[in-house]
Design a protein around this motif. Structure first.
Motif, PDB file in Angstrom:
ATOM      1  N   SER A   1      23.962  73.914  73.142  1.00 30.84           N
ATOM      2  CA  SER A   1      23.139  72.790  72.326  1.00 30.84           C
ATOM      3  C   SER A   1      24.215  71.773  71.921  1.00 30.84           C
ATOM      4  O   SER A   1      25.535  72.041  72.163  1.00 30.84           O
ATOM      5  CB  SER A   1      22.738  73.492  70.973  1.00 30.84           C
ATOM      6  OG  SER A   1      24.096  74.253  70.467  1.00 30.84           O
TER       7      SER A   1
ATOM      8  N   GLY B   1      19.308  69.395  72.577  1.00 27.97           N
ATOM      9  CA  GLY B   1      20.173  68.190  71.961  1.00 27.97           C
ATOM     10  C   GLY B   1      19.326  67.553  71.217  1.00 27.97           C
ATOM     11  O   GLY B   1      17.934  68.061  70.770  1.00 27.97           O
ATOM     12  N   ASP B   2      19.709  66.692  70.243  1.00 23.27           N
ATOM     13  CA  ASP B   2      18.960  66.196  69.121  1.00 23.27           C
ATOM     14  C   ASP B   2      17.764  65.409  69.801  1.00 23.27           C
ATOM     15  O   ASP B   2      16.716  65.360  69.125  1.00 23.27           O
ATOM     16  CB  ASP B   2      19.773  65.270  68.373  1.00 23.27           C
ATOM     17  CG  ASP B   2      20.856  65.970  67.423  1.00 23.27           C
ATOM     18  OD1 ASP B   2      20.643  67.208  67.154  1.00 23.27           O
ATOM     19  OD2 ASP B   2      21.803  65.411  66.830  1.00 23.27           O
ATOM     20  N   ASP B   3      17.747  64.755  71.113  1.00 26.65           N
ATOM     21  CA  ASP B   3      16.790  63.906  71.596  1.00 26.65           C
ATOM     22  C   ASP B   3      15.405  65.126  71.783  1.00 26.65           C
ATOM     23  O   ASP B   3      14.448  64.961  71.409  1.00 26.65           O
ATOM     24  CB  ASP B   3      16.876  63.583  72.900  1.00 26.65           C
ATOM     25  CG  ASP B   3      17.851  62.454  72.681  1.00 26.65           C
ATOM     26  OD1 ASP B   3      18.102  62.013  71.626  1.00 26.65           O
ATOM     27  OD2 ASP B   3      18.567  62.011  73.899  1.00 26.65           O
ATOM     28  N   GLU B   4      15.630  66.293  72.433  1.00 25.13           N
ATOM     29  CA  GLU B   4      14.852  67.203  72.656  1.00 25.13           C
ATOM     30  C   GLU B   4      14.204  67.736  71.388  1.00 25.13           C
ATOM     31  O   GLU B   4      13.028  67.995  71.166  1.00 25.13           O
ATOM     32  CB  GLU B   4      15.272  68.590  73.374  1.00 25.13           C
ATOM     33  CG  GLU B   4      15.495  68.270  74.932  1.00 25.13           C
ATOM     34  CD  GLU B   4      17.196  67.648  75.154  1.00 25.13           C
ATOM     35  OE1 GLU B   4      17.767  67.765  74.315  1.00 25.13           O
ATOM     36  OE2 GLU B   4      17.405  67.619  76.280  1.00 25.13           O
TER      37      GLU B   4
ATOM     38  N   GLU C   1      13.713  66.571  68.437  1.00 21.93           N
ATOM     39  CA  GLU C   1      12.826  65.361  67.986  1.00 21.93           C
ATOM     40  C   GLU C   1      11.500  65.447  68.507  1.00 21.93           C
ATOM     41  O   GLU C   1      10.370  65.441  67.777  1.00 21.93           O
ATOM     42  CB  GLU C   1      13.331  64.125  68.324  1.00 21.93           C
ATOM     43  CG  GLU C   1      13.613  63.295  66.914  1.00 21.93           C
ATOM     44  CD  GLU C   1      14.286  62.090  67.086  1.00 21.93           C
ATOM     45  OE1 GLU C   1      13.833  61.145  67.717  1.00 21.93           O
ATOM     46  OE2 GLU C   1      15.605  61.880  66.553  1.00 21.93           O
ATOM     47  N   LYS C   2      11.514  65.768  69.779  1.00 21.49           N
ATOM     48  CA  LYS C   2      10.306  66.065  70.616  1.00 21.49           C
ATOM     49  C   LYS C   2       9.747  67.435  70.428  1.00 21.49           C
ATOM     50  O   LYS C   2       8.542  67.852  70.918  1.00 21.49           O
ATOM     51  CB  LYS C   2      10.324  65.827  72.078  1.00 21.49           C
ATOM     52  CG  LYS C   2      10.673  64.333  72.247  1.00 21.49           C
ATOM     53  CD  LYS C   2      10.747  63.942  74.042  1.00 21.49           C
ATOM     54  CE  LYS C   2      11.950  64.400  74.552  1.00 21.49           C
ATOM     55  NZ  LYS C   2      12.200  64.322  75.934  1.00 21.49           N
TER      56      LYS C   2
ATOM     57  N   GLU D   1      11.228  71.275  80.775  1.00 22.07           N
ATOM     58  CA  GLU D   1      11.145  71.140  79.458  1.00 22.07           C
ATOM     59  C   GLU D   1       9.818  71.947  79.098  1.00 22.07           C
ATOM     60  O   GLU D   1       8.919  71.954  79.658  1.00 22.07           O
ATOM     61  CB  GLU D   1      10.782  69.717  79.003  1.00 22.07           C
ATOM     62  CG  GLU D   1      12.164  68.643  78.999  1.00 22.07           C
ATOM     63  CD  GLU D   1      12.219  67.875  78.133  1.00 22.07           C
ATOM     64  OE1 GLU D   1      11.306  67.286  77.677  1.00 22.07           O
ATOM     65  OE2 GLU D   1      13.405  67.291  77.765  1.00 22.07           O
TER      66      GLU D   1
END
Ligand code: HAM
Length: 426
Positions: A332, A385-388, A390-391, A407
């Protein structure tokens, strides 16, 4: 200067523990399949317990015990064996008074011997002790049980059973005086140790390793000549049961054992794979010990397997065991993703039975984390990661096949991983 372990005391490294775990598990399963229950005793006992049970004139008590006085002035010893402590515990808690008990224990024992292959100063025994049964059938059960253990590990071809009877204490008394007279007549042949033992513990002379003494003993009187009806009935009863069970044995009339508490049956399982330290299991009957240590009289019989020796034999026949890699390595990046990754990991461990999941700890870019993931041997890496985050997704990277990545919604992860790894969900 580095401090090193005490001579004769071994560390078991992570590569070695899987075989130990397997052996311990199989031993436990085997004795439980015969209805035995576990007892755990302290490693430290009063010195007097061992002196009174093992015997003052034995190698163990004379020169091998780790004894000391504690700050309160009590004389204590690290246990050199398990039988004495087991009897002490059973008497103390009244659990063998007028009762049958089949018990087992496993743990470290300590003897200050000269270390060599198969002989250590800290070693481990798997022991069994049975109380309240006096017939030869229970002696036979113990030998069948140990025989089953050798079979389970494929070492039967490398062990053989040596059997003897030490008769009753009355028979030994009569024999002892005849043996002492014989030894006195041939004093000139005896070594110093045997001369000393001749009066203090003459039966131990039979066990002498000195060749001249061994030669002399060929003409010595035999204990079996003093056996009465009861001893013969017990011994012959045991032999019949062993014959019927297909357990081969050799009668060794020099087998006296190194501890003083035995009567009637004594035995040792010896192997051809270990050189001098060839006994992997020893035991016998000790009908007088319970009373001698202050309990109500109770017949008793037991034995102990030396686990280091057993392990050496198992390894010699090719037994191996290794710990498999983890299933999942969790990478992470970013503060939020990091703290969420710990929650997800805990949920996965709760939700998937037997899942082995390792977290990446410490800083590092994904590249460095992937390297560690690869080194861990894990099948999958989870990447958050922070991107994932968020989704509400997490990337699952297949580390072993094509390296492909997909994903998966965080909520679907337990289902996805359990089916990919063929593990059950809780
Ligand atoms: P023992 O023959 O003194 O008997 O020990 C049992 C086993 O422990 C031996 O056969 C050997 O495999 C292992 N052993 C003994 N000393 C060492 C050592 N220094 N290093 C490695 N292994 C060792 C007893 O202890 C009795 N309490 C057995 C018994 C139980 N008899 C009746 N109930």
């Amino acid at each position: 200067m580095k401090i090193q372990a005490i001579t004769g005391m071994k560390d078991l490294l992570p590569e070695e523990t899987p075989l130990w775990e397997k052996v311990e598990g199989v031993l436990r399963e085997t004795v439980e399949s015969y209805g035995y229950s576990e007892i755990r005793m302290p490693i430290l006992e009063k010195t007097d317990l061992f002196v009174r049970s093992i015997g003052e004139v034995t190698d163990v008590v004379e020169k091998e015990m780790y004894s000391f006085e504690d700050v309160g002035g009590d004389k204590l010893s690290l246990r050199p064996e398990g039988t004495a402590g087991c009897v002490r515990a059973c008497n103390e808690h009244g659990i063998i008074h007028n009762q049958e008990r089949r018990l087992w224990y496993m743990g470290p024992m300590f003897r200050h011997e000269k270390p060599q292959k198969g002989r250590y100063r800290e070693f481990h025994q798997f022991g069994i002790e049975v109380f309240g049964l006096k017939g030869p059938d229970i002696d036979a059960e113990i030998l069948m049980l140990t025989n089953r253990i050798w079979q389970k590990f494929g070492i039967s071809d490398h062990v053989k059973l040596e059997l003897n009877s030490l008769g009753s204490s009355e028979e030994r008394k009569q024999y002892r005086s005849k043996l002492v007279s014989f030894l006195e007549e041939h004093k000139d042949v005896l070594d110093e140790d045997s001369k000393r033992r001749m009066y203090t513990n003459p039966l131990r002379v039979l066990d002498s390793k000195n060749e001249a003494v061994q030669e002399l003993l060929k003409d010595a009187p035999k204990l079996s000549d003093f056996f009465g009806e009861e001893t013969l009935a017990h011994f012959n009863g045991l032999r019949k049961l062993l014959d019927e069970a297909g357990i081969h044995y050799e009668i060794n009339d020099r087998l006296v054992r190194g501890l003083d508490y035995y009567n009637y049956t004594v035995f040792e399982w010896v192997t051809d794979l270990l050189g001098a330290q060839s006994t992997i299991c020893g035991g016998g009957r000790y009908d007088g010990l319970v009373e001698q240590l202050g309990g109500q009289p109770s017949p008793a019989v037991g034995c102990a397997i030396g686990l280091e020796r057993f392990m050496l034999v198992a390894e010699a026949v090719g037994q191996k065991e290794s710990r498999g890699p983890v299933d999942v390595y969790f990478c992470s990046m970013g503060e939020n993703a990091r703290s969420r990754s710990f929650q997800i990991a805990e949920q996965l461990r709760t939700g998937i039975k037997g899942l082995r999941l390792m977290m990446n700890c410490g800083d590092g870019a994904f590249k460095k984390q992937f390297k560690k993931a690869d080194k861990s041997g894990a099948r999958y890496a989870l990447v958050l990661g922070d991107d994932e985050l968020e989704k509400g997704m997490i990337a699952v990277k297949d580390l072993r096949n094509d390296g492909s990545q997909q994903e998966v919604a965080i909520g679907d992860l337990p289902g996805f991983l359990s089916s990919a790894l063929s593990l059950d969900q809780d």
